[in-house]
Enzyme design. Sequence first.
Site, PDB file in Angstrom:
ATOM      1  N   HIS A  83       1.681  -6.730 -13.823  1.00 45.24           N
ATOM      2  CA  HIS A  83       2.309  -5.910 -14.809  1.00 45.24           C
ATOM      3  C   HIS A  83       3.818  -6.102 -14.975  1.00 45.24           C
ATOM      4  CE1 HIS A  83       3.275  -3.246 -11.178  1.00 45.24           C
ATOM      5  NE2 HIS A  83       4.311  -3.162 -11.775  1.00 45.24           N
ATOM      6  N   ASP A  97      -3.779  -6.966 -10.080  1.00 43.98           N
ATOM      7  CA  ASP A  97      -2.362  -7.009 -10.191  1.00 43.98           C
ATOM      8  C   ASP A  97      -1.683  -7.999  -9.733  1.00 43.98           C
ATOM      9  OD1 ASP A  97      -0.325  -6.171 -11.675  1.00 43.98           O
ATOM     10  OD2 ASP A  97      -0.092  -4.220 -10.584  1.00 43.98           O
ATOM     11  N   SER A 154       8.382  -3.684  -7.855  1.00 44.67           N
ATOM     12  CA  SER A 154       6.948  -4.213  -8.006  1.00 44.67           C
ATOM     13  C   SER A 154       7.131  -5.580  -8.117  1.00 44.67           C
ATOM     14  CB  SER A 154       6.603  -3.774  -9.500  1.00 44.67           C
ATOM     15  OG  SER A 154       6.275  -2.381  -9.511  1.00 44.67           O
TER      16      SER A 154
END
Length: 467
Positions: free
Chosen positions: A129, A159, A234
């Site tokens: 993402h 992911d 992230s």
Amino acid sequence: MKKFFSLVGMAVLGGAITLGGYKLFFKESNERIVVAKSMPNSIQAVQTNYDPVYTTNSTAVRAEAIDFTMAAEKTVHSVVHVKNTSIRTKSSPLDIIFGNGSGTRKFEQIGTGSGVIISPDGYIVTNNHVIEGSSDLQITLNNKKKYKAELIGADKTNDIALLKINVDEVLPYTPFANSDMIKIGEWVLAVGNPYNLTSTVTAGIVSAKGRDLEGNGNIESFIQTDAAVNPGNSGGALVNTRGELVGINTAISSKTGSFIGYSFAVPSNIAEKVVNDLLEFGAVQEAILGISVDMRFKEEGVKVGDVFYEEGAPKSQLKPGDIIKSLNEIKISKFSELRGQLTAKRPGEFVDIVVERNGELVKEKILLSKRSTYISTVLGISLKDLTVQEKKKFDLKGGAKIIENSNNNLSYYGVKKGFIITKVNKKTVLTAVDAKNSIDNSNFGNGNPLYLEVINLEGEIERYGIR
């Protein structure tokens, strides 16, 4: 003489006062000392998972037990800043009204995140993402050097994405650790770039393993920690106190968008397996047991529903009603834990599974098979690789056959069960997993159409722009 006795009396009185004060004062002091000395004897000696930093004969904890400087120093130079530039299209009705254009405008959108260098020649792992929909990727190292990055491959389900930068120097990197070995309560560090603040290190403990997030489209097996993770973290590193990579920081649980006490990471075993698959095959090789799961079972373990076989797969030793208790000596309490273990394996590997069958524990050696059916979560369709006969019939090198269609939108356009997808967004797809990834990694649903080229039931080519 009177003066003499007066002096003697005063001396005696002073001595008595001094003796009384001594007893009163030091009696209390001695009692306090005794209490202080008894406290260490009441503390139970323990050992950490990796390093015995406590001893039964010591009254203090060695500094290494709470000193994270070595792990931070090892990791901080291998964590990078990832800048994702993408081109978005926005509808503009005013352009149509006033005749100034086609009704759409393109604009540049920038996103940021983190990544971890995993090899000295410049391979970088991050979250899917973080780089999704990118038209340009820029990496900034901890020493402020900037490089253009190439996307090697990505897996939306887990992911995870793999990037590569070309450098003329040996880069610092963080090695993968065995995430199965970390324990609940163990100290970990989160290293990343929250809010564009480079080289940020936070510490916490492992709060849970095999965590599945509610509302998430996939069944995951996250490591949960209380290390502070915020937007921008992230794709960053979760490391143990030796500076080894145990996870890729991925998500937070928050109602505000900022950290409120829980963060989640993809286990390193899964991330490493995805990376290796992307490098070797260009896509993730998903291993399966060939079973369905009885999700009504709420006790400890995973209950087998039905047993089925992919094409060419050997017969399984598992039976309906078996309750899976462990896999390769790793305890299985719930489905997300089983899912996590299988995600880290490849088709063709053998695994030792202990099941409860008719009240007895039975150990079976199972050969994992390859999944040939894939579900696109974006479109809600099931896809399967073409058979040799289908490729020959339609003169195709590959494609993905729709074997289940629960998407009313696709049905509206006339796309049916049995259609073969040959191109997604004008790019050829050769396998079911290729088609699934191309669809799920597209920007469909963000104002952008999805273009499909298909072979219909009559063998004719049809093209659709799905909105």
